[in-house]
Design a protein around this motif. Structure first.
Motif, short mmCIF file in Angstrom:
data_model
loop_
_atom_site.label_atom_id
_atom_site.label_comp_id
_atom_site.label_asym_id
_atom_site.label_seq_id
_atom_site.Cartn_x
_atom_site.Cartn_y
_atom_site.Cartn_z
N TRP A 95 41.08 57.03 62.03
CA TRP A 95 39.73 56.49 62.19
C TRP A 95 39.62 55.07 61.65
O TRP A 95 38.70 54.33 62.03
CB TRP A 95 38.72 57.38 61.48
CG TRP A 95 38.43 58.62 62.24
CD1 TRP A 95 38.96 59.86 62.02
CD2 TRP A 95 37.60 58.75 63.39
NE1 TRP A 95 38.50 60.74 62.95
CE2 TRP A 95 37.65 60.09 63.81
CE3 TRP A 95 36.81 57.86 64.10
CZ2 TRP A 95 36.94 60.55 64.90
CZ3 TRP A 95 36.10 58.33 65.19
CH2 TRP A 95 36.18 59.66 65.58
N SER A 96 40.52 54.66 60.78
CA SER A 96 40.40 53.33 60.19
C SER A 96 40.56 52.23 61.23
O SER A 96 39.98 51.16 61.08
CB SER A 96 41.43 53.15 59.08
OG SER A 96 42.72 53.06 59.61
N ILE A 97 41.30 52.47 62.30
CA ILE A 97 41.46 51.46 63.33
C ILE A 97 40.14 51.20 64.04
O ILE A 97 39.85 50.09 64.46
CB ILE A 97 42.58 51.85 64.33
CG1 ILE A 97 42.92 50.69 65.25
CG2 ILE A 97 42.20 53.06 65.13
CD1 ILE A 97 43.63 49.58 64.56
N ASP A 126 36.71 46.49 62.38
CA ASP A 126 35.78 45.38 62.56
C ASP A 126 34.71 45.37 61.47
O ASP A 126 34.34 44.32 60.97
CB ASP A 126 35.12 45.45 63.93
CG ASP A 126 36.11 45.22 65.05
OD1 ASP A 126 37.15 44.58 64.79
OD2 ASP A 126 35.86 45.69 66.17
N LYS A 127 34.24 46.53 61.09
CA LYS A 127 33.22 46.60 60.05
C LYS A 127 33.78 46.16 58.70
O LYS A 127 33.11 45.48 57.94
CB LYS A 127 32.67 48.03 59.95
CG LYS A 127 31.91 48.45 61.17
CD LYS A 127 31.45 49.88 61.06
CE LYS A 127 30.80 50.33 62.36
NZ LYS A 127 30.46 51.73 62.34
N ARG A 128 35.01 46.52 58.42
CA ARG A 128 35.62 46.11 57.15
C ARG A 128 35.87 44.61 57.13
O ARG A 128 35.72 43.96 56.12
CB ARG A 128 36.92 46.86 56.91
CG ARG A 128 36.71 48.31 56.50
CD ARG A 128 38.00 48.93 56.10
NE ARG A 128 38.85 49.04 57.30
CZ ARG A 128 40.15 49.16 57.29
NH1 ARG A 128 40.79 49.21 56.16
NH2 ARG A 128 40.83 49.26 58.41
N ALA A 129 36.25 44.04 58.26
CA ALA A 129 36.51 42.60 58.32
C ALA A 129 35.23 41.81 58.09
O ALA A 129 35.25 40.76 57.46
CB ALA A 129 37.13 42.24 59.66
N GLU A 130 34.11 42.31 58.60
CA GLU A 130 32.83 41.62 58.39
C GLU A 130 32.44 41.64 56.92
O GLU A 130 31.88 40.68 56.41
CB GLU A 130 31.75 42.29 59.22
CG GLU A 130 31.91 42.06 60.71
CD GLU A 130 30.93 42.87 61.53
OE1 GLU A 130 30.11 43.59 60.93
OE2 GLU A 130 31.00 42.79 62.77
N LYS A 131 32.72 42.73 56.24
CA LYS A 131 32.37 42.83 54.83
C LYS A 131 33.23 41.91 53.97
O LYS A 131 32.77 41.38 52.97
CB LYS A 131 32.53 44.27 54.35
CG LYS A 131 31.52 45.22 54.91
CD LYS A 131 31.76 46.62 54.39
CE LYS A 131 30.81 47.60 55.04
NZ LYS A 131 31.06 48.97 54.60
N LYS A 132 34.47 41.70 54.34
CA LYS A 132 35.38 40.89 53.53
C LYS A 132 35.11 39.40 53.68
O LYS A 132 35.33 38.64 52.77
CB LYS A 132 36.84 41.19 53.91
CG LYS A 132 37.30 42.54 53.44
CD LYS A 132 38.75 42.74 53.79
CE LYS A 132 39.24 44.10 53.34
NZ LYS A 132 40.63 44.32 53.71
N GLN A 133 34.63 38.96 54.85
CA GLN A 133 34.39 37.54 55.07
C GLN A 133 33.10 37.14 54.36
O GLN A 133 32.07 37.78 54.53
CB GLN A 133 34.27 37.25 56.56
CG GLN A 133 35.56 37.45 57.31
CD GLN A 133 35.37 37.23 58.80
OE1 GLN A 133 34.27 37.10 59.29
NE2 GLN A 133 36.48 37.19 59.51
#
Length: 63
Positions: free
Chosen positions: A39-41, A45-52
């Motif tokens: 499920w992480s794949i 996108d949601k994780r990348a938005e949080k990190k930026q």
């Protein structure tokens, strides 16, 4: 025929090492949660938005 005296013990050692590695992986929890990585794949996108950092945070850090 003489080569079998060498190849059979080598094959037994390879099988024993393979079983040992499998049991080590099971004991260390490598197979506990197989669905999380699947499920992480989809959530990448949601994780990348949080990190930026947002644009306002970038501007605040430059002072």
């Amino acid at each position: 025929m003489d080569s079998l005296y060498l190849l059979i013990p080598i094959a037994i050692v390879f099988v024993a090492v393979g079983i040992k590695l499998l049991l080590w992986a099971i004991d260390n929890g490598q197979y506990d949660d197989l669905d999380k990585e699947a499920w992480s794949i989809l959530n990448e996108d949601k994780r990348a938005e949080k990190k930026q950092p947002s644009q306002s945070q970038v501007n605040d850090d430059s002072h």
